[in-house]
Design a protein around this motif. Structure first.
Motif, short mmCIF file in Angstrom:
data_model
loop_
_atom_site.label_atom_id
_atom_site.label_comp_id
_atom_site.label_asym_id
_atom_site.label_seq_id
_atom_site.Cartn_x
_atom_site.Cartn_y
_atom_site.Cartn_z
N UNK A 26 0.98 -1.46 -0.34
CA UNK A 26 -0.16 -0.04 0.02
C UNK A 26 0.83 1.17 -0.06
N UNK A 27 0.79 1.92 -1.21
CA UNK A 27 1.68 3.34 -1.22
C UNK A 27 1.15 3.94 -0.04
N UNK A 28 0.26 4.39 0.53
CA UNK A 28 0.01 5.29 1.18
C UNK A 28 0.62 4.59 3.46
N UNK A 29 1.06 3.65 2.73
CA UNK A 29 1.25 3.46 4.16
C UNK A 29 3.45 3.31 3.81
N UNK A 30 4.07 3.18 3.09
CA UNK A 30 5.07 3.82 2.93
C UNK A 30 5.75 4.63 3.21
N UNK A 31 3.86 5.85 3.34
CA UNK A 31 4.63 7.60 3.71
C UNK A 31 4.87 6.95 5.13
N UNK A 32 3.95 6.86 6.08
CA UNK A 32 3.73 6.37 6.88
C UNK A 32 5.05 5.78 7.95
N UNK A 33 5.26 6.31 9.87
CA UNK A 33 6.15 5.28 10.25
C UNK A 33 6.40 3.90 9.99
N UNK A 34 7.42 3.23 9.43
CA UNK A 34 7.42 2.50 9.38
C UNK A 34 8.65 1.29 10.14
N UNK A 35 8.75 0.30 10.35
CA UNK A 35 9.20 0.17 11.20
C UNK A 35 10.99 -1.40 10.11
N UNK A 36 11.34 -1.80 11.40
CA UNK A 36 11.98 -2.88 11.23
C UNK A 36 11.94 -3.57 12.11
N UNK A 37 11.97 -4.66 12.19
CA UNK A 37 12.12 -5.89 14.36
C UNK A 37 12.44 -6.96 12.81
N UNK A 38 13.04 -7.60 14.85
CA UNK A 38 14.10 -9.02 14.64
C UNK A 38 13.12 -9.49 15.77
N UNK A 39 13.28 -11.52 15.59
CA UNK A 39 12.92 -11.84 16.24
C UNK A 39 13.76 -13.55 16.39
N UNK A 40 14.71 -13.26 17.04
CA UNK A 40 15.96 -14.43 17.48
C UNK A 40 15.17 -15.73 18.17
N UNK A 41 15.45 -17.20 17.88
CA UNK A 41 14.83 -17.92 18.61
C UNK A 41 14.86 -18.05 19.87
#
Length: 118
Positions: A26-41
């Motif tokens: 969604x184009x509108x989402x890319x203009x919102x605050x976005x984050x990278x997350x990670x999950x380790x075992x």
């Protein structure tokens, strides 16, 4: 419903680099605050990098100075440049809307596995 497709993970040695990408449907989402997350075992999913609508960025202390988040609006893509990788960076990496409570989000992509090992 917005969808996220992450890519770019792999197996690297300590000290090496990787570039992750996330295409947002969604184009509108890319203009919102976005984050990278990670999950380790065995651990909870954590927010590690944020990019806000203004373009300002923020990082968790564990990755500050090594990781860089960016976005390409025309390509609906959020990137994560990861340098000086450490074994403790091993995890599945995801992108999503930015929140301090990842458990509140129910719509996740498949993620991309990053393994740092000698």
């Amino acid at each position: 419903q917005v969808q996220f497709v992450e890519s770019g993970g792999g197996l690297v040695q300590p000290g090496e680099s990787l570039r992750l990408s996330c295409v947002v449907s969604r184009s509108s989402s890319i203009l919102s605050a976005m984050g990278w997350y990670r999950q380790a075992p065995g651990k909870q999913r954590e927010l590690i990098a944020s990019i806000f609508a203004s373009g300002s960025v923020n990082y968790a202390d564990s990755v500050k100075g090594r990781f860089t988040i960016s976005r390409e609006i025309a390509k609906r893509t959020v990137n994560l440049e990861m340098n000086s990788l450490k074994p403790e960076d091993t995890a599945v990496y995801y992108c999503n809307l930015r929140t301090l409570s990842p458990s509140s989000l129910t719509n996740w992509g498949q993620g991309t596995q990053v393994t740092v090992s000698s």
